[in-house]
Scaffold this active site. Structure first.
Site, PDB file in Angstrom:
ATOM      1  N   TYR A 103       0.852  -1.190   0.000  1.00  0.00           N
ATOM      2  CA  TYR A 103       0.000   0.000   0.000  1.00  0.00           C
ATOM      3  C   TYR A 103       0.896   1.251   0.000  1.00  0.00           C
ATOM      4  O   TYR A 103       1.866   1.324   0.772  1.00  0.00           O
ATOM      5  CB  TYR A 103      -0.896  -0.028   1.242  1.00  0.00           C
ATOM      6  CG  TYR A 103      -1.750   1.193   1.384  1.00  0.00           C
ATOM      7  CD1 TYR A 103      -2.834   1.405   0.538  1.00  0.00           C
ATOM      8  CD2 TYR A 103      -1.478   2.158   2.339  1.00  0.00           C
ATOM      9  CE1 TYR A 103      -3.623   2.540   0.646  1.00  0.00           C
ATOM     10  CE2 TYR A 103      -2.258   3.289   2.464  1.00  0.00           C
ATOM     11  CZ  TYR A 103      -3.330   3.473   1.610  1.00  0.00           C
ATOM     12  OH  TYR A 103      -4.098   4.602   1.725  1.00  0.00           O
ATOM     13  N   ASP A 175      -1.253  -7.115   6.655  1.00  0.00           N
ATOM     14  CA  ASP A 175      -2.271  -6.102   6.376  1.00  0.00           C
ATOM     15  C   ASP A 175      -3.419  -6.835   5.678  1.00  0.00           C
ATOM     16  O   ASP A 175      -3.306  -7.240   4.525  1.00  0.00           O
ATOM     17  CB  ASP A 175      -1.665  -5.005   5.476  1.00  0.00           C
ATOM     18  CG  ASP A 175      -2.661  -3.888   5.161  1.00  0.00           C
ATOM     19  OD1 ASP A 175      -3.881  -4.112   5.256  1.00  0.00           O
ATOM     20  OD2 ASP A 175      -2.202  -2.779   4.796  1.00  0.00           O
ATOM     21  N   LYS A 200     -12.135   0.634   5.288  1.00  0.00           N
ATOM     22  CA  LYS A 200     -12.571  -0.082   4.084  1.00  0.00           C
ATOM     23  C   LYS A 200     -13.693  -1.061   4.446  1.00  0.00           C
ATOM     24  O   LYS A 200     -14.776  -0.624   4.768  1.00  0.00           O
ATOM     25  CB  LYS A 200     -11.354  -0.761   3.434  1.00  0.00           C
ATOM     26  CG  LYS A 200     -10.085   0.129   3.400  1.00  0.00           C
ATOM     27  CD  LYS A 200     -10.183   1.321   2.476  1.00  0.00           C
ATOM     28  CE  LYS A 200      -9.067   2.345   2.630  1.00  0.00           C
ATOM     29  NZ  LYS A 200      -7.694   1.856   2.581  1.00  0.00           N
TER      30      LYS A 200
HETATM   31  C1  LIG Z   1      -6.393   2.340   3.024  1.00  0.00           C
HETATM   32  C2  LIG Z   1      -5.322   1.368   3.345  1.00  0.00           C
HETATM   33  C3  LIG Z   1      -4.400   1.602   4.374  1.00  0.00           C
HETATM   34  C4  LIG Z   1      -4.365   2.898   5.158  1.00  0.00           C
HETATM   35  O1  LIG Z   1      -5.498   3.067   5.926  1.00  0.00           O
HETATM   36  P1  LIG Z   1      -6.138   4.515   6.267  1.00  0.00           P
HETATM   37  O2  LIG Z   1      -7.355   4.137   7.037  1.00  0.00           O
HETATM   38  O3  LIG Z   1      -6.417   5.179   4.966  1.00  0.00           O
HETATM   39  O4  LIG Z   1      -5.124   5.242   7.076  1.00  0.00           O
HETATM   40  C5  LIG Z   1      -3.454   0.605   4.641  1.00  0.00           C
HETATM   41  N1  LIG Z   1      -3.412  -0.531   3.931  1.00  0.00           N
HETATM   42  C6  LIG Z   1      -4.281  -0.794   2.924  1.00  0.00           C
HETATM   43  C7  LIG Z   1      -4.154  -2.065   2.171  1.00  0.00           C
HETATM   44  C8  LIG Z   1      -5.262   0.148   2.595  1.00  0.00           C
HETATM   45  O5  LIG Z   1      -6.098  -0.100   1.588  1.00  0.00           O
END
Ligand SMILES: *Cc1c(COP(=O)(O)O)cnc(C)c1O
Length: 385
Positions: A103, A175, A200
């Protein structure tokens, strides 16, 4: 019946939840308060100040713990705040082995904040787990991976990498944002820390920004709790309420996201104006086999390359979308389209982008939970351009 033994869908509703003692509220109240009255010096009802703990956050953290099959959960003000908390476990001189397909915000935090503070990062293709072993030494503290990755949906074999991290006593962080706990549970596959951008799929309605960590080990949890309290990147009570509300429909949403994504991916694969489709559920996807073994389904993100592979072609397509909104982010109930080359990966050089496969003609779709016939009609109409 112990709530620990519930099946996943039941955990989404009941996991970690305790009855409200005050009035029997079915939904945990929003404790929109910064502080808590103490009965006398040093005597409180479990909470003192909302940075160190708040009942609305605790209800969410117990739910996250339950649905990720861990023992301790932590909510943060954003996904990046959660990642930052993990990085604060490290000291100058420590080394991290990170997936090179990463990311963009994680890459920026690693290379533009922590590298300058003396942490060394090795970026490798973890698609072949054997690339990791030669980089491990006594300074290696952490392995960082994500699966599926953004935006090309590469699949990383979590179990194989966990075997290496355990052998060398290095922490493995996954992640899990793109999969969500419904599709994939990294702790059960051997990871030490599972991280989410709860912005998300966990929140699921594009109405909050939040991060989460879940772990099994108590001493690791104590360190993370100390960092959370001492550095203070915590979410507010209202956002915790929204995230907990989102979790209750996670299974229903994910089933529809995946079903719609499958239809869209198959449609795109057969369309003459599409050069390439990335979705782990397609037999043509190189990670299909591993995805089948470690995920329940293949997720709601589909990426594809338009004919010509040019920015102009992408502009023509996205300008015709009516249901898909051109926007960053993913995982909400509504369908979104993003252009990684100018959005999430816009800070990289064209060459660096193309080396990782993010070409100008790539479009990433976050497939929502609308009727798939309407989504396909929207894409079909846009591709006519
Ligand atoms: C959006 C995202 C992040 C960061 O998260 P935020 O809530 O925007 O700070 C980290 N890893 C992945 C895979 C993401 O899609």
């Amino acid at each position: 019946m112990s709530k620990d033994n519930l099946r996943f869908n039941s955990k989404l509703i009941h996991g970690g939840q305790i009855p409200d003692k005050a009035f029997g509220a079915i939904v945990p109240p929003i404790y929109q308060t910064s502080t808590f009255k103490q009965d006398s010096l040093g005597v409180n009802k479990g909470y003192e100040y909302s940075r160190s703990g708040n009942p609305s956050r605790a209800a969410l953290e117990r739910s996250l713990t339950s649905i990720e099959s861990g023992n301790f959960g932590f909510a943060f003000a954003s996904g990046l705040a959660a990642i930052d908390a993990i990085m604060k476990l490290l000291n100058p001189g420590d080394e991290v082995i990170s997936a090179n397909n990463l990311y963009g915000g994680s890459h920026r935090l690693f290379t533009q904040i922590y590298q300058d503070k003396g942490v060394k990062f090795h970026f490798v293709d973890v698609g072949d787990p054997n690339n990791i072993s030669p980089l491990i030494n006594d300074k290696t503290k952490l392995i960082w991976i994500e699966s599926p990755t953004n935006p090309l949906l590469h699949i990383v074999d979590i179990k194989k990498i966990a075997n290496k991290s355990k052998k060398h006593q290095v922490l493995l962080v996954v992640d899990n944002t793109f999969a969500s706990p419904y599709l994939q549970r990294p702790l059960a596959l051997g990871a030490d820390i599972v991280m989410h951008s709860a912005t998300k799929y966990i929140g699921g309605h594009s109405d909050l920004v939040m991060g989460a960590l879940v772990v099994s080990d108590e001493s690791l949890a104590n360190k993370l709790y100390f960092i959370q309290k001492a550095t203070g990147a915590v979410p507010g009570a209202m956002d915790c309420f929204l995230a907990l509300r989102g979790i209750k429909t996670l299974a229903l949403r994910m089933e529809r996201h995946c079903e719609n994504a499958r239809s869209v991916a198959l449609f795109l694969e057969s369309h003459p104006s599409v050069e390439k489709v990335y979705w782990p559920g397609l037999k043509s996807h190189p990670g299909h086999g591993i995805a089948t073994s470690q995920m329940k389904d293949y997720g709601g993100v589909v990426s594809f390359v338009v004919q010509d592979d040019s920015r102009e072609a992408v502009e023509r397509v996205v300008s015709k979308f009516e249901l898909f909104s051109l926007a960053e982010s993913l995982g909400g109930v509504e369908s979104l389209a993003a252009h990684p080359a100018s959005m999430s990966h816009g800070a990289m050089t064209k060459q660096a982008r193309e080396e990782m496969g993010v070409t100008d003609g790539l479009i990433r779709l976050s497939i929502g939970i609308e009727d798939k016939e309407d989504l396909i009609a929207d894409i079909e109409n846009a591709l006519k351009s």
